[in-house]
Scaffold this active site. Structure first.
Site, mmCIF file in Angstrom:
data_model
loop_
_atom_site.group_PDB
_atom_site.id
_atom_site.type_symbol
_atom_site.label_atom_id
_atom_site.label_comp_id
_atom_site.label_asym_id
_atom_site.label_seq_id
_atom_site.Cartn_x
_atom_site.Cartn_y
_atom_site.Cartn_z
ATOM 1 N N ASN A 165 0.832 -1.191 0.000
ATOM 2 C CA ASN A 165 0.000 0.000 0.000
ATOM 3 C C ASN A 165 0.874 1.250 0.000
ATOM 4 O O ASN A 165 1.587 1.507 0.976
ATOM 5 C CB ASN A 165 -0.895 0.027 1.250
ATOM 6 C CG ASN A 165 -1.528 1.382 1.458
ATOM 7 O OD1 ASN A 165 -2.375 1.811 0.668
ATOM 8 N ND2 ASN A 165 -1.133 2.081 2.512
ATOM 9 N N GLU A 166 0.850 1.987 -1.094
ATOM 10 C CA GLU A 166 1.526 3.283 -1.165
ATOM 11 C C GLU A 166 2.968 3.205 -0.671
ATOM 12 O O GLU A 166 3.458 4.092 0.033
ATOM 13 C CB GLU A 166 0.747 4.339 -0.374
ATOM 14 C CG GLU A 166 -0.682 4.508 -0.859
ATOM 15 C CD GLU A 166 -1.449 5.592 -0.110
ATOM 16 O OE1 GLU A 166 -0.837 6.293 0.726
ATOM 17 O OE2 GLU A 166 -2.652 5.729 -0.361
ATOM 18 N N VAL A 167 3.649 2.125 -1.017
ATOM 19 C CA VAL A 167 5.014 1.950 -0.534
ATOM 20 C C VAL A 167 5.930 2.970 -1.196
ATOM 21 O O VAL A 167 5.778 3.289 -2.384
ATOM 22 C CB VAL A 167 5.513 0.517 -0.802
ATOM 23 C CG1 VAL A 167 4.673 -0.486 -0.030
ATOM 24 C CG2 VAL A 167 5.499 0.188 -2.278
#
Length: 504
Positions: free
Chosen positions: A447-449
């Site tokens: 997630n949104e790394v």
């Protein structure tokens, strides 16, 4: 389970990102199935002792003594409790603590001890303890002997107690947890906050999360069911094992009902200390499909026999359904277009804290259904098993997510600290535990790394999951979709998760 083999180009696909009754050793058709796996499983939640060290609720420190795992330790003054347990929800709220984690004093070092006995008749059996989740950096000892560790507090894991168990005598299990070394962007809780189970098997048995059910061919008339069963041989001699599986309908109360099919038996030879996969298949006539409007399910009851004697029984709930993503039609469930109307769901239960509570979780899901929700994203970590069980029963689609960070952290001490050593183990654990759930329709590697544009790393993570389960698409939640698309990192995905709109 069937994922379209004719997936269109990724740049044409955009999806907005979303988040026991234990049976006895022999199968009984009138018993409810409360936990997938070996039928000789019992709750291990009661009768624990707890003591907190390191940072205290008032932010003073309490020195952590040495040898808290020792059998000679006097733990009579420790707090008595039952699991699941979240040590932080008791508070107090502190204005000087961060709001993103609830202003609660969740950082600390917690020790748990449990005194227990197993019958002398269990000598020769394999004894395991299964943790559904423990926050965080779990280290396990039995009778003063170090058993193992699992750092990621959101994953489920098994520890083998067999080498150190003392049948017919008192045993002491000790667990150390450390949230001082863990950072979070939301309230993680602290402690053994999910259920724990004691599992007993014979030396030859179905391995941990050892069954994999797929349904590659489905029509209104028939459904082909394929079953792969990993059989472990912990004995000191080569064995020939016979594997049989019977399929039943499973009702809303998790009770197996009508027998619908049986697989042809498989015979496998297994060397000592080895594991062999037995493959078989069966056909179900007039299959009842799992769907969000009719969440029908089935049960695969697998037995392992040696010389005609049953030595292990294993339950696997599953569903029959097809999933497909199409650039023109969108998401298709059983060939029908379904709009994904979902929410991102963190694992805590608000004022109840992180300790799993099935009734409270079911209440949340009922409220979401009344709002029109039909899907969940497990933001941003593996969920508790209860969430997926309820999703299967109630008819939710689940976007099953692994990580909030990879190599580059969002917090100093988040998952980035253990990524290199643990990412493959954690991904494999997540997929093997959850891949028989019909509710799971997408895997998510992150997630949104911050390193979402790392093409090689993205592909590596996707390939690990794809190797364990090629029947579902793999996604990643992109908060920089333009650049991630331009550099090509999304090429490793089957479906591109877009958390924020494209600029161009």
């Amino acid at each position: 389970m069937n994922f379209s083999k004719n997936l269109p180009p990724l740049n044409r696909l955009l999806v907005l990102a979303l988040s026991l009754m234990i049976t006895t050793t022999f199968f009984a058709q009138n018993k409810s199935i409360a936990r997938m796996g070996s039928t000789d499983t019992s709750s291990f939640d009661e009768g624990w002792l707890f003591s907190r060290y390191g940072l205290q609720p008032d932010w003073t420190r309490k020195e952590e003594p040495k040898d808290l795992e020792a059998t000679s330790l006097n733990d009579a003054a420790w707090q008595k409790l039952n699991l699941p347990h979240d040590w932080a929800i008791a508070g107090p709220f502190r204005s000087d603590l961060t709001g993103e984690t609830g202003k609660l004093p969740w950082k600390g070092i917690g020790w748990y001890r449990k005194h227990f006995t197993v019958p002398a008749s269990d000598a020769g059996k394999q004894i395991f303890v299964d943790f559904d989740g423990a926050m965080a950096y779990a280290k396990i000892w039995l009778n003063g002997k170090y058993v193992g560790t699992w750092p990621y507090g959101y994953n489920s894991f098994r520890m083998d107690l067999t080498p150190y168990i003392k049948p017919g005598q008192e045993n002491i299990l000790a667990v150390r947890l450390d949230t001082e070394s863990w950072d979070s962007r939301w309230y993680p809780g602290g402690g053994i906050y999910r259920h724990v189970w004691l599992v007993k098997t014979n030396p030859v048995h179905v391995g941990h999360w050892g069954t994999y059910v797929t349904t590659p061919k489905i029509s209104n008339e028939t459904a082909q069911v394929k079953l792969a069963v990993a059989v472990d041989n912990a004995s000191n001699k080569k064995v020939k094992a016979t594997v049989n599986t019977t399929l039943f309908e499973l009702d809303v109360n998790n009770k197996p009902k009508t027998k619908v099919a049986s697989t042809k038996e498989s015979v496998v030879e297994i060397n000592p200390g080895a594991s062999v996969v037995a493959n078989s298949e069966a056909t179900i006539s007039n299959p009842k499909r799992w769907d969000i409007i009719s969440p029908n399910r089935y049960l695969a009851q697998t037995s392992i026999s040696i010389n005609g004697k049953v030595v292990d029984n294993y339950n696997t709930p599953f569903g029959i359904r097809t999933i497909e993503f199409s650039a023109k039609k969108g998401f298709l469930l059983n060939g029908r277009k379904v709009e994904i109307k979902g929410t991102c769901n963190h694992h805590d239960l608000g004022a109840l804290g992180a300790a799993i509570n099935t009734s409270a979780l079911k209440r949340q899901l009922k409220m979401l259904q009344e709002m029109g929700c039909n899907s969940l994203r497990t933001s941003h970590n593996p969920p508790g098993p209860e969430l997926l069980e309820l999703a299967d029963q109630m008819g939710f689609l689940v976007w099953d997510e692994a990580f909030d960070t990879w190599k580059i952290g969002k917090k100093k001490d988040d998952y980035n600290k253990i990524f290199d050593e643990w990412h493959a183990k954690d991904l494999i654990a997540l997929v093997r535990r959850d891949r028989n759930h019909p509710s799971v329709f997408i895997w998510s590697v992150g997630n949104e790394v911050p390193d979402q544009q790392n093409v090689e790393l993205t592909k590596r993570l996707a390939d690990i999951m794809r190797n364990e389960d090629p029947t579902r698409p793999i996604s990643n939640g992109y908060n920089d979709p333009d650049n991630s698309r331009n550099v090509g990192s999304a090429v490793a995905m089957d479906v591109m998760g877009v958390n924020y709109f494209f600029i161009q």
